[in-house]
Design a protein around this motif. Structure first.
Motif, short mmCIF file in Angstrom:
data_model
loop_
_atom_site.label_atom_id
_atom_site.label_comp_id
_atom_site.label_asym_id
_atom_site.label_seq_id
_atom_site.Cartn_x
_atom_site.Cartn_y
_atom_site.Cartn_z
N ILE A 57 8.54 -0.05 12.94
CA ILE A 57 7.83 -0.86 13.92
C ILE A 57 8.85 -1.60 14.76
N ASN A 58 8.83 -1.32 16.04
CA ASN A 58 9.72 -1.99 16.99
C ASN A 58 8.90 -2.82 17.97
N GLY A 59 9.56 -3.75 18.61
CA GLY A 59 8.86 -4.56 19.61
C GLY A 59 7.66 -5.28 19.04
N LEU A 60 7.84 -5.90 17.87
CA LEU A 60 6.70 -6.53 17.20
C LEU A 60 6.08 -7.63 18.06
N LYS A 61 4.78 -7.70 17.99
CA LYS A 61 4.00 -8.69 18.73
C LYS A 61 3.21 -9.54 17.73
N PRO A 62 2.87 -10.76 18.09
CA PRO A 62 2.07 -11.58 17.16
C PRO A 62 0.77 -10.89 16.73
N GLU A 63 0.20 -10.09 17.61
CA GLU A 63 -1.05 -9.40 17.26
C GLU A 63 -0.84 -8.26 16.26
N ASP A 64 0.40 -7.95 15.94
CA ASP A 64 0.68 -6.97 14.89
C ASP A 64 0.61 -7.59 13.50
N SER A 65 0.50 -8.91 13.44
CA SER A 65 0.43 -9.59 12.15
C SER A 65 -0.80 -9.14 11.38
#
Length: 128
Positions: A83-91
Motif C-alpha cells: 500500500i503506497n500513498g496512504l490516505k486517512p480514508e484507508d484506515s
C-alpha cells in the motif's frame, strides 16, 4: 481448514507505505484465490484487492487502483498487499480471505460469506 494470519499493519502518516502479509498454514495454498478486505468502524467489510489461484489475475477496487499492489509467493504460502500513498480514508482493519480455485474476478463476485477461511485482521491507521 486453512488458517490465515495477517500482519504488517500499523500507524503511519498520510503518504506513507505499508506492506501487509497474509500467511497461510496450508501447503496447497497455491490453489486458493486470495482477497484483501477492509472494514472501517461502522462500515461494511469490502474487498479492495484480489489475486487468483494461479497468480496471473488481479483485481482492485477503483479507490485503490494505482496505490495498492497484491502479489503472492506460493513458496512462502503468503500473499502481500503493498500500500503506497496512504490516505486517512484507508484506515481500517484489513482482512485476508481465501477461496479455492477462483480467479481474482471470481473472488470479487462471490459473497464474502462463501469464502473458505478468514484471518483475524490487522489494523491500519493513517494520520493526516
Amino acid at each position: 481448514q486453512v488458517q490465515l494470519v495477517e500482519s504488517g499493519g500499523g500507524l503511519v502518516q498520510a503518504g506513507g507505505s505499508l506492506r501487509l502479509s497474509c500467511a497461510a498454514s496450508e501447503r496447497t495454498f497455491s490453489g486458493y484465490g486470495v482477497g484483501w478486505f477492509r472494514q472501517a468502524p461502522g462500515k461494511e467489510r469490502l474487498l479492495v484487492a484480489a489475486i487468483g489461484w494461479g497468480g496471473e489475475s488481479t483485481y482492485y477496487t477503483d479507490s485503490v487502483k494505482g496505490r495498492f499492489t497484491i502479489s503472492r509467493d506460493n513458496a512462502k504460502n503468503t500473499v502481500y498487499l503493498q500500500i503506497n500513498g496512504l490516505k486517512p480514508e484507508d484506515s481500517a482493519v484489513y482482512y485476508c480471505a481465501v477461496h479455492r480455485w477462483v480467479t481474482a474476478q471470481e473472488m470479487a463476485e462471490k459473497s464474502p460469506r462463501s469464502h473458505d477461511a478468514w484471518g483475524q485482521g490487522t489494523q491500519v491507521t493513517v494520520s493526516s
